[in-house]
Scaffold this motif. Structure first.
Motif, PDB file in Angstrom:
ATOM      1  N   ILE A 320       0.830  -1.058  -0.157  1.00  0.00           N
ATOM      2  CA  ILE A 320      -0.056  -0.035  -0.036  1.00  0.00           C
ATOM      3  C   ILE A 320       0.866   1.103   0.005  1.00  0.00           C
ATOM      4  N   ASP A 321       0.576   2.284  -0.819  1.00  0.00           N
ATOM      5  CA  ASP A 321       1.482   3.402  -1.009  1.00  0.00           C
ATOM      6  C   ASP A 321       1.295   4.292   0.090  1.00  0.00           C
ATOM      7  N   ILE A 322       1.856   4.146   1.408  1.00  0.00           N
ATOM      8  CA  ILE A 322       1.452   5.081   2.416  1.00  0.00           C
ATOM      9  C   ILE A 322       1.850   6.471   2.242  1.00  0.00           C
ATOM     10  N   THR A 323       2.861   6.390   1.428  1.00  0.00           N
ATOM     11  CA  THR A 323       3.373   8.051   1.149  1.00  0.00           C
ATOM     12  C   THR A 323       2.628   8.761   0.259  1.00  0.00           C
ATOM     13  N   ALA A 324       1.636   8.135  -0.660  1.00  0.00           N
ATOM     14  CA  ALA A 324       0.761   8.736  -1.569  1.00  0.00           C
ATOM     15  C   ALA A 324      -0.237   9.231  -0.705  1.00  0.00           C
ATOM     16  N   LEU A 325      -0.817   8.052   0.301  1.00  0.00           N
ATOM     17  CA  LEU A 325      -1.837   8.215   1.037  1.00  0.00           C
ATOM     18  C   LEU A 325      -1.815   9.489   2.078  1.00  0.00           C
ATOM     19  N   ALA A 326      -0.580   9.692   2.708  1.00  0.00           N
ATOM     20  CA  ALA A 326      -0.356  10.777   3.469  1.00  0.00           C
ATOM     21  C   ALA A 326      -0.268  11.905   2.751  1.00  0.00           C
ATOM     22  N   GLU A 327       0.150  12.231   1.763  1.00  0.00           N
ATOM     23  CA  GLU A 327       0.179  13.146   0.757  1.00  0.00           C
ATOM     24  C   GLU A 327      -1.083  13.758   0.373  1.00  0.00           C
ATOM     25  N   LEU A 328      -2.039  12.953   0.238  1.00  0.00           N
ATOM     26  CA  LEU A 328      -3.526  13.220  -0.173  1.00  0.00           C
ATOM     27  C   LEU A 328      -4.193  13.490   0.960  1.00  0.00           C
ATOM     28  N   ALA A 329      -3.733  13.070   2.209  1.00  0.00           N
ATOM     29  CA  ALA A 329      -4.720  13.585   3.244  1.00  0.00           C
ATOM     30  C   ALA A 329      -4.642  15.157   3.693  1.00  0.00           C
ATOM     31  N   VAL A 330      -5.520  15.399   4.235  1.00  0.00           N
ATOM     32  CA  VAL A 330      -5.689  16.824   4.841  1.00  0.00           C
ATOM     33  C   VAL A 330      -5.601  16.890   6.501  1.00  0.00           C
ATOM     34  N   GLU A 331      -5.855  15.854   6.892  1.00  0.00           N
ATOM     35  CA  GLU A 331      -5.985  15.357   8.185  1.00  0.00           C
ATOM     36  C   GLU A 331      -5.393  13.757   8.611  1.00  0.00           C
ATOM     37  N   GLY A 332      -4.662  13.600   9.518  1.00  0.00           N
ATOM     38  CA  GLY A 332      -4.195  12.351   9.806  1.00  0.00           C
ATOM     39  C   GLY A 332      -2.758  11.925   9.493  1.00  0.00           C
ATOM     40  N   PRO A 333      -2.327  10.913   9.820  1.00  0.00           N
ATOM     41  CA  PRO A 333      -3.051   9.919  10.438  1.00  0.00           C
ATOM     42  C   PRO A 333      -3.418  10.026  11.922  1.00  0.00           C
ATOM     43  N   ARG A 335      -5.134   7.698  15.290  1.00  0.00           N
ATOM     44  CA  ARG A 335      -5.426   6.819  15.621  1.00  0.00           C
ATOM     45  C   ARG A 335      -6.837   6.563  16.105  1.00  0.00           C
ATOM     46  N   VAL A 336      -7.657   5.830  15.562  1.00  0.00           N
ATOM     47  CA  VAL A 336      -9.201   5.959  15.956  1.00  0.00           C
ATOM     48  C   VAL A 336      -9.505   4.469  16.745  1.00  0.00           C
ATOM     49  N   ARG A 337      -8.577   3.594  16.545  1.00  0.00           N
ATOM     50  CA  ARG A 337      -8.852   2.256  17.192  1.00  0.00           C
ATOM     51  C   ARG A 337      -7.421   1.697  17.361  1.00  0.00           C
ATOM     52  N   PRO A 338      -7.451   0.604  18.024  1.00  0.00           N
ATOM     53  CA  PRO A 338      -6.033   0.188  18.295  1.00  0.00           C
ATOM     54  C   PRO A 338      -5.583  -0.522  16.578  1.00  0.00           C
ATOM     55  N   SER A 339      -4.402  -0.216  16.246  1.00  0.00           N
ATOM     56  CA  SER A 339      -3.945  -0.609  14.777  1.00  0.00           C
ATOM     57  C   SER A 339      -4.822  -0.135  13.825  1.00  0.00           C
ATOM     58  N   THR A 340      -5.509   1.067  14.161  1.00  0.00           N
ATOM     59  CA  THR A 340      -6.328   1.583  12.841  1.00  0.00           C
ATOM     60  C   THR A 340      -5.883   3.072  12.921  1.00  0.00           C
ATOM     61  N   ASP A 341      -5.615   3.576  11.661  1.00  0.00           N
ATOM     62  CA  ASP A 341      -5.274   4.879  11.465  1.00  0.00           C
ATOM     63  C   ASP A 341      -6.191   5.533  10.552  1.00  0.00           C
ATOM     64  N   GLU A 342      -6.708   6.664  10.881  1.00  0.00           N
ATOM     65  CA  GLU A 342      -7.609   7.739   9.785  1.00  0.00           C
ATOM     66  C   GLU A 342      -6.987   8.448   9.124  1.00  0.00           C
ATOM     67  N   ARG A 349     -13.820  12.587   2.790  1.00  0.00           N
ATOM     68  CA  ARG A 349     -13.970  10.832   2.834  1.00  0.00           C
ATOM     69  C   ARG A 349     -12.696  10.564   3.829  1.00  0.00           C
ATOM     70  N   ARG A 350     -12.819   9.328   4.306  1.00  0.00           N
ATOM     71  CA  ARG A 350     -12.036   8.830   5.384  1.00  0.00           C
ATOM     72  C   ARG A 350     -11.396   7.301   5.006  1.00  0.00           C
ATOM     73  N   LEU A 351     -10.356   7.407   4.772  1.00  0.00           N
ATOM     74  CA  LEU A 351      -9.790   6.000   4.623  1.00  0.00           C
ATOM     75  C   LEU A 351      -9.001   5.621   5.724  1.00  0.00           C
ATOM     76  N   LEU A 352      -9.134   4.196   6.055  1.00  0.00           N
ATOM     77  CA  LEU A 352      -8.477   3.570   7.331  1.00  0.00           C
ATOM     78  C   LEU A 352      -7.554   2.675   7.005  1.00  0.00           C
ATOM     79  N   LEU A 353      -6.338   2.919   7.686  1.00  0.00           N
ATOM     80  CA  LEU A 353      -5.123   2.001   7.123  1.00  0.00           C
ATOM     81  C   LEU A 353      -4.832   1.207   8.602  1.00  0.00           C
TER      82      LEU A 353
END
Length: 439
Positions: A320-333, A335-342, A349-353
């Protein structure tokens, strides 16, 4: 030599740890808890237990040093116990910082006397310092889980490379890397692809990965799969296991593939098959099991549904291209649950990694059930014994496990399950070994 000055529990700097093997673990006070869990796993690993008992009697590894870079779990702990029972001087480091079970690592040191370098969540520098520490033992054999140990041996620790007689590799990703090294003439010793045995990839990859991946998603998100759309990237043995179990939970499953034969296999198994570009707007849960990089990337993120979950069950955190996901995000990551980052995108839109994109079944759960790893680690133990005896004359390269070992493990496993099978009659043996008989 390794530089572990910043890792506070490394021996011999801790006077309260006198008499213990070299180690760097999070908390030795967890050792009793870890031993209880290791012994619980041992109950479901009867094949490996039989091998450990035989090794203890025969001592095939006396005066042999083994360095292992593996997931530090209760199951791998029982493999280390088997090797140590056979006389080996074992040093273990972690192949993934998020899969390390700190109580297991503590027990290996304090309860079983095995040198262990593993802390859950350690940073990249600490991870490689642990690999260095394992190689400081100047091993004769190496066990790898992803080829990092072998890679460091050939690039940064050539001072101990000459003493290595051979190794074993446990993962598809690692075997791919090793074959590339061999093709380039870079591999300096023989390595056996334990990953490719039937009792490993048919059962560990399919049943183990299938169950443990969904287990991790449930633990991390408490989601309901029934009625959801699950996209599985890759239809090797791991992908087959994930897809079949998601289907069994009531999900609609889409498979993405680059191999036409595997794509055909998925279609014949009843799954929809399409490119990731077509699947991205449809999926609720995305699971990558390919062994390749950037399988889910920027152009896929921008069309995904709100709340889509992203999980990787391949060995490295590059699918999963986490760098691109972070660049697209305006908020986050966040931590919304253990092992779950929003990650929140510009349109809301919210994507959960899950598990930071690392191997989700070990980072967010406990990995494969012990009953499955019983076969994989039995393969490892018997292959190590074979490599130390019959494999001494092998040239550098990647080798398959002898079929006899694979069949022995399968036979031992069905015996422990109370399963009986047929044997060939003398007439059948004659028929199969001759060509004179016509129809």
């Amino acid at each position: 030599m390794s530089d572990l000055a910043d890792l506070p529990e490394l021996l011999p700097d801790r006077p309260d740890a006198a008499g213990l093997p070299r180690h760097d673990v999070a908390d030795l006070a967890l050792a009793a808890q870890g031993r209880a869990r290791i012994e619980w796993a041992d109950r479901a690993m009867p094949v490996l237990r039989q091998i450990r008992e035989r090794f203890a009697a025969e001592r095939p590894f006396d005066a042999v040093r083994i360095a292992a870079c593996m997931h530090v779990t209760t199951e791998s702990a029982n493999l280390m116990r088997a090797l140590a029972a056979g006389g080996a001087q074992v040093t273990l480091c972690a192949s993934n910082p998020l899969s390390t079970q700190d109580d297991t690592a503590a027990a290996l040191v304090a309860e079983y006397g095995i040198a262990t370098f593993a802390r859950n969540g350690i940073d990249r520098d600490g991870y490689y310092a642990h690999i260095d520490a394992a190689l400081d033992a100047e091993p004769h054999y190496v066990f790898d889980d992803g080829c990092d140990l072998v890679n460091i041996l050939h690039t940064e620790r050539t001072d101990v490379l000459g003493g290595v007689r051979g190794g074993c590799e446990e993962t598809t990703t690692g075997v791919i890397r090793l074959r590339q090294m061999a093709a380039a003439g870079a591999l300096r010793f023989p390595v056996v692809a334990v990953n490719d045995t039937d009792t490993k990839h048919m059962f560990d990859n399919r049943y183990g990965t299938g169950q443990s991946t969904l287990d991790a998603i449930f633990r991390a998100t408490n989601t309901l799969l029934a009625g959801r759309t699950v996209v599985v990237a890759g239809y090797g043995y791991c992908g087959r296991g994930v897809a079949s179990r998601a289907k069994g939970m009531g999900a609609a499953v889409i498979v993405t593939e680059i191999d036409p034969t595997k794509a055909l296999d998925a279609a014949m198994d009843g799954f929809r098959v399409m490119p990731m570009s077509a699947a991205a707007p449809l999926g609720d849960v995305f699971i990558t099991v390919t062994g390749n990089r950037d399988v889910v990337r920027r152009e896929h993120f921008v069309v995904m549904r709100d709340g889509a979950m992203l999980a990787n069950s391949g060995h490295f955190d590059i699918e999963i291209d986490i760098t691109a996901l972070a660049e697209l995000a305006v908020e986050g990551p966040r931590r919304v649950r253990p092992s779950t980052d929003e990650y929140v995108l510009a349109d809301g839109r919210r994507l959960l990694l899950l598990a930071e994109g690392r191997l989700v079944n070990l980072a967010a759960a406990e990995g494969h059930p012990a009953a499955v790893m019983d076969m994989s680690f039995a393969d490892q133990a018997l292959t190590a014994q074979w490599l130390h005896t019959a494999g001494q004359e092998l040239a550098p390269g990647v080798y398959d496990v002898p079929t006899a070992i694979d069949k022995d493990v399968a036979r031992m496993k069905i015996d422990t399950m109370g399963i009986e099978i047929d044997t060939l009659t003398p007439a059948q043996v004659e028929y199969l070994s001759s060509w004179e008989h016509g129809s």
